[in-house]
Scaffold this active site. Structure first.
Site, mmCIF file in Angstrom:
data_model
loop_
_atom_site.group_PDB
_atom_site.id
_atom_site.type_symbol
_atom_site.label_atom_id
_atom_site.label_comp_id
_atom_site.label_asym_id
_atom_site.label_seq_id
_atom_site.Cartn_x
_atom_site.Cartn_y
_atom_site.Cartn_z
ATOM 1 C CG ASP A 160 6.820 9.341 12.336
ATOM 2 O OD1 ASP A 160 6.052 10.248 11.694
ATOM 3 O OD2 ASP A 160 6.407 8.549 12.091
ATOM 4 C CG HIS A 221 3.742 9.406 9.459
ATOM 5 N ND1 HIS A 221 4.375 9.137 10.445
ATOM 6 C CD2 HIS A 221 2.806 8.804 8.417
ATOM 7 C CE1 HIS A 221 4.446 8.056 9.680
ATOM 8 N NE2 HIS A 221 3.614 8.164 8.172
ATOM 9 C CB SER A 538 3.329 4.476 8.882
ATOM 10 O OG SER A 538 4.023 4.646 7.597
HETATM 11 C C1 LIG Z 1 6.970 3.559 12.353
HETATM 12 O O1 LIG Z 1 7.257 2.960 11.841
HETATM 13 C C2 LIG Z 1 6.467 2.799 10.756
HETATM 14 C C3 LIG Z 1 7.888 2.877 9.602
HETATM 15 O O2 LIG Z 1 8.488 1.989 9.645
HETATM 16 C C4 LIG Z 1 6.694 4.426 9.727
HETATM 17 O O3 LIG Z 1 5.891 4.310 8.633
HETATM 18 C C5 LIG Z 1 5.721 5.188 11.304
HETATM 19 O O4 LIG Z 1 6.027 6.117 11.322
HETATM 20 C C6 LIG Z 1 6.373 4.830 12.863
HETATM 21 N N1 LIG Z 1 5.630 4.836 13.799
HETATM 22 C C7 LIG Z 1 6.044 5.649 15.067
HETATM 23 C C8 LIG Z 1 5.166 4.998 15.432
HETATM 24 O O5 LIG Z 1 7.335 5.812 14.709
#
Ligand SMILES: *[C@@H]1O[C@H](CO)[C@@H](O)[C@H](O)[C@H]1NC(C)=O
Ligand SMILES: *[C@@H]1O[C@H](CO)[C@@H](O)[C@H](O)[C@H]1NC(C)=O
Ligand SMILES: *[C@@H]1O[C@H](CO)[C@@H](O)[C@H](O)[C@H]1NC(C)=O
Ligand SMILES: *[C@@H]1O[C@H](CO)[C@@H](O)[C@H](O)[C@H]1NC(C)=O
Ligand SMILES: *[C@@H]1O[C@H](CO)[C@@H](O)[C@H](O)[C@H]1NC(C)=O
Ligand SMILES: *[C@@H]1O[C@H](CO)[C@@H](O)[C@H](O)[C@H]1NC(C)=O
Ligand SMILES: *[C@@H]1O[C@H](CO)[C@@H](O)[C@H](O)[C@H]1NC(C)=O
Length: 883
Positions: A160, A221, A538
């Site tokens: 991410d 995010h 997400s």
């Molecule tokens: C998990 O995956 C989703 C999309 O597949 C993404 O948007 C989100 O950021 C991810 N979360 C993590 C904690 O990596």
């Protein structure tokens, strides 16, 4: 979002200008809507890497990426960067000629993941946190309390935007001994996939998101999703799904902008090498084909026993077939989003200068508000009829009218930020904004606006308008409470409108399962205030990643395949109804197996495999697809008895009924669901199983005789296993099928397959076009629109004998459909350059004067590249080209 006309045109002209296109069966040029990153490639080797050194020696002058991957049985991928030298295409040719190399993929741009914000909240009460966290909706609360599961001993890895690991709720540090123990920063703050001067962080650089005070930038995010999985704050009463899991974070996005497919692959490889049990990743590309490298690799990780969790995508509003790559890989768990029962907001009230009070009403703060929205007088801020401030001349009261006031506005044709900025110039101190969301405040994407924004519901907005219109000379003062409360959401426990829909282009049933992704409260980087709510698939996928960590912990020491754990989660999903017609069961193409019920998944005895059924389309529905056999096993210690039946879910008309243009319609459209059921039967209707015993159950579809093929209806429903003792822990297996043949769909929209001159006049196959190479204004614009996705799509020039002369548009693999049938794609006027497939250098060559025609070719769905009749071809009228 699929093919974007502007991007496409831009991409094409750059392809032709830079001659980056290259034709070879091993060269997998991506679908047309994806941006290629020049000079970077992923090379897939056949079986081992021994040959790679030879190549490295041979091309020492070229700059190489690190070999990505060495250890598995199937995928061996290396990335290379080739400077933009004349030997560029020679090098590509050498690669594709190499017998050890299976495929060469140009590296593509990966869009930054985004989520809708519902504000930030630092002042929040324990009880509020417990309610908004929604663990009671998914039974995760029972796993924590009754079973004591916390994810201990399970490695959950996140790919991410990085994480603020200094956040106290995320352990306050990074590395051994901290909750976030693994991972690294692969990109650094300033990574720009399109730049050539990126400085790669030193190996082992922690994946810190310290992007600073610019909310517009990072967006927090990765920090938000990490908190969903593993955040803990005892004072706030906040507990992530798997608070004791070991967390790894790979940072693949800088502070701004996108990433690239090679970086994401590298992160997946490192996560695999770090022995992650669960990988949660985000790849925003909308390309639901299973052969694409990420999907193939994700499938391979699944085969190795790693749980790969991906969000299904946020394009659900565009209708069916919107699942994201690599959600398309068959065993990857793809996650749909369901709205929380509650949303966080605060209260405001109004008081007039003659002491009349109104309210309280709920509002949310948009995160633009780096400062709280101030208490102040409120006035109508926009056009007196539309209440929007989009046209500059409709912002009335230039003088002091807005000075220091709050402006009430409705959504208009411009963005919320544009409205805010326009009102700020007129002196407003803040913006109170609403759109058509009836009972819940609007969610706004995070963006920077120059004044604070509070969002309210449409119902409150109209109340305020009537108050302001009837108030006469009185002033109305608005007072904002700052504490956060929970409010019941009108969208409670329905599939989020934004949640992408299946099926995949190969008619595999996706999404797999649903989790709460609308109004999710979690950590944000401390520089963004530390806490906030976000909405997106997400947010739902890390919830599932955390839940799978709990399941892995629960079954640790037992030799249960991860795919079986995933099936357990699917088996016990709770099905939801549609928002609009509360009695209609939502299609499995929107909710998969339904909202996960984690306690049942662990404790209930019945296991059914496979956990989904695709009856495919009517052309493919030979006996292979008309009947499916399910294996039903009693994994418990007692005898069990279940009755079995099927229930129909809402049938979807993906193009609306009788829609010749085959334009996918929005899932919010009234024409989206139709009342039409297909009979699916199950045999036997009762199973009695002793402990450990299995049985077969056969599920068959009886295709109706009266359906209209052209409508391509997507029917669906669930096979339901009811425990004889009447308990509510039923097992459901979702099924779906298409009443129509994908092969017979019009691949290209015939109305758009024509040529236009600079005056916009259209030339059909009966007209002759004159093009003088020396007169740019005479160049033809060549139109097209893909109404259906196509594995291969090209536009080439042919001579009078209909022999191929060269490509106007090189071959695209995996071209997506264009949703907007009202517009045809228009290439930049074609200036006379062709790409020749027999030209090793693939340099664009100038066409010689003569008489030619344009040929559009697209492969039908499920078509075979080598079978002529599987291609749809259209030919233009003559083009006479003169010097
Ligand atoms: C998990 O995956 C989703 C999309 O597949 C993404 O948007 C989100 O950021 C991810 N979360 C993590 C904690 O990596
Ligand atoms: C929080 O919940 C507890 C028990 O559920 C209750 O006793 C307490 O009064 C609540 N506190 C607030 C501030 O509502
Ligand atoms: C890379 O180059 C671009 C211009 O080509 C410049 O804007 C950018 O700041 C540079 N980035 C770094 C990290 O040097
Ligand atoms: C994590 O595990 C430890 C025991 O190792 C336990 O004391 C603690 O409560 C767990 N954390 C949570 C949030 O459950
Ligand atoms: C954010 O604000 C800066 C400066 O005010 C501006 O340059 C930028 O374009 C804005 N970004 C967005 C997305 O509005
Ligand atoms: C549906 O049928 C096509 C052949 O027509 C096949 O290629 C595809 O894999 C099938 N899809 C599924 C999910 O079985
Ligand atoms: C389809 O099935 C649903 C649920 O079983 C039922 O409510 C509905 O009336 C049926 N519609 C038709 C047209 O039979």
């Amino acid at each position: 979002m699929l093919i974007n006309a502007a991007l496409f045109t831009l991409f094409l002209s750059s392809v032709l200008a830079e001659t980056k296109s290259f034709q070879h069966v091993k060269y997998k040029s991506p679908e047309s809507s994806q941006h290629i990153i020049p000079g970077r490639y992923m090379i897939e080797y056949q079986s081992d890497f021994s040959h790679q050194n030879t190549l490295n020696n041979q091309f020492q002058s070229l700059q190489y990426g690190e070999p990505l991957y060495k250890a598995t049985t199937k995928t061996h991928i290396q990335t290379v960067r080739i400077d933009n030298t004349p030997s560029h295409d020679n090098f590509l040719q050498t690669l594709v000629d190499d017998q050890h190399i299976v495929s060469v993929y140009p590296v593509t741009f990966i869009a930054r993941p985004h989520a809708l914000s519902n504000g930030y909240y630092s002042r929040i009460d324990r009880n509020v946190t417990a309610t908004i966290q929604a663990h009671q909706l998914t039974q995760v609360d029972r796993l924590h309390k009754e079973l004591g599961l916390t994810g201990k001993g399970v490695k959950v890895c996140i790919i991410d935007t990085g994480v603020d690991f200094n956040h106290p709720a995320l352990g306050g540090g990074f590395g051994p001994g901290y909750r976030i123990e693994l991972g690294q920063d692969l990109v650094g703050d300033t990574y720009d996939p399109l730049a050539t001067n990126n400085t790669v962080p030193a190996k082992g650089t922690p994946p810190l998101d310290a992007c600073g005070d610019l909310i517009e930038k990072s967006g927090g995010h990765g920090t938000h999703v990490t908190g969903i999985i593993a955040g803990v704050d005892a004072d706030k009463g906040f507990t992530g799904v798997a608070p004791n899991a070991t967390i790894g974070v790979w940072r693949v996005f800088g502070c701004e902008g996108g990433s690239s497919s090679d970086i994401i692959m590298k992160a997946m490889v490192e996560a695999q090498q770090a022995k992650c049990d669960v990988i949660n990743m985000s790849l925003g590309n909308n390309a639901p084909w299973s052969e694409q490298p990420h999907a193939a690799f994700a499938q391979e990780l699944s085969d190795q026993g790693i749980s790969v969790i991906v969000s299904n995508g946020n394009d659900g509003e565009n209708g069916a077939f919107t699942v994201t790559d690599p959600a398309g890989a068959s065993d990857v768990v793809s996650v749909a989003s369901v709205s929380n029962s509650f949303f966080l907001g605060s209260l405001f009230s109004l008081k007039t200068s003659s002491d009349t009070s109104f309210g309280p009403y709920s509002y949310q703060v948009a995160p633009e508000a780096k400062t709280d929205i101030p208490d102040a007088d409120i006035v109508l801020g926009g056009n007196p009829n539309t209440f929007s401030a989009c046209e500059s001349d409709t912002v009335f009261g230039q003088g002091q009218y807005l000075q220091g006031k709050l402006a009430l506005v409705h959504q208009g044709p411009c963005t919320i930020v544009e409205q805010a900025n326009r009102l700020a110039v007129a002196g407003a101190a803040g913006l109170v904004y609403f759109n058509t969301m009836e009972n819940d405040p609007v969610r706004v994407p995070y963006r920077n606006a120059s004044i604070p924004i509070a969002t309210i519901s449409s119902v409150s907005g109209h109340h305020l308008i009537s108050i302001l219109k009837n108030i006469g000379k009185d002033k109305v003062h608005m007072h904002f409470e700052r504490n956060a409360f929970v409010f019941e959401s009108a969208l409670a426990e329905s599939v989020s409108l934004f949640s992408s829909m299946g099926p995949t282009n190969e008619l595999d049933l996706k999404p797999s399962v649903a989790a709460i992704g609308g109004n999710v409260f979690s950590t944000l980087p401390t520089y963004m205030g530390g806490w906030g709510t976000r909405s997106g698939t997400s947010m739902a996928s890390p919830y599932v990643a955390g839940t799978i960590a709990l399941l892995r912990e629960a079954f640790a020491g037992q030799s249960i395949l991860p795919s079986v754990l995933h099936e357990k989660l699917q088996n016990y999903g709770r099905q939801l109804n549609t928002v609009k017609q509360k009695h209609v069961l939502e299609s499995p193409l929107r909710q998969g197996s339904g909202l996960l019920q984690a306690y049942h998944a662990i404790k209930e005895p019945l296991h059914v495999s496979p956990a989904k059924i695709s009856f495919n389309d009517t052309r493919s529905a030979t006996d292979v697809y008309k009947s499916h056999s399910l294996k039903v096993t009693n994994t418990g210690a007692e005898d069990v008895e279940y009755t079995i039946d099927t229930v129909s879910a809402g049938t979807i008309a993906p193009y609306g009924r009788n829609n010749d243009a085959y334009k996918l319609i929005a899932s919010s459209s009234d024409r989206f669901y139709v009342d039409y059921n297909v009979t699916v039967s199950v045999e036997p209707s009762l199973v009695k199983l002793q402990a450990g015993e299995s049985a077969q159950v056969v599920v068959s579809v009886k295709l109706p005789s009266d359906y209209n093929e052209k409508e391509q209806l997507l029917y669906g429903g669930y096979v339901e296993f009811r425990h004889a003792d009447g308990r509510d822990a039923q097992v459901h297996v979702p099924y779906f099928g298409v009443l129509g043949s994908l092969y017979d769909l019009p691949t290209m929209d015939p109305k758009t397959l024509n040529i236009k001159d600079s005056q916009g006049r259209t030339y059909t196959e009966k007209d002759t076009f004159q093009f003088s190479l020396s007169d740019k204004a005479s160049a033809p614009a060549i139109g097209f629109r893909l109404a259906t996705p196509s594995r291969r799509f090209t536009i080439d020039l042919i001579d009078a004998e209909e022999k191929h002369v060269g490509y106007i548009v090189p071959t695209y693999n995996y071209a997506e459909r264009d949703l907007d049938s009202s517009k045809m794609e228009e290439l930049n006027p074609w200036t006379g350059n062709l790409v020749k497939d027999d030209n090793v250098n693939s340099k664009a060559v100038r066409v010689s004067p003569g008489t030619y025609k344009v040929r559009w070719s697209a492969l039908r769905m499920f078509g075979d590249v080598d079978v002529e009749k599987d291609w749809v071809v259209q030919i233009s009228g003559p083009i006479i080209i003169t010097p």
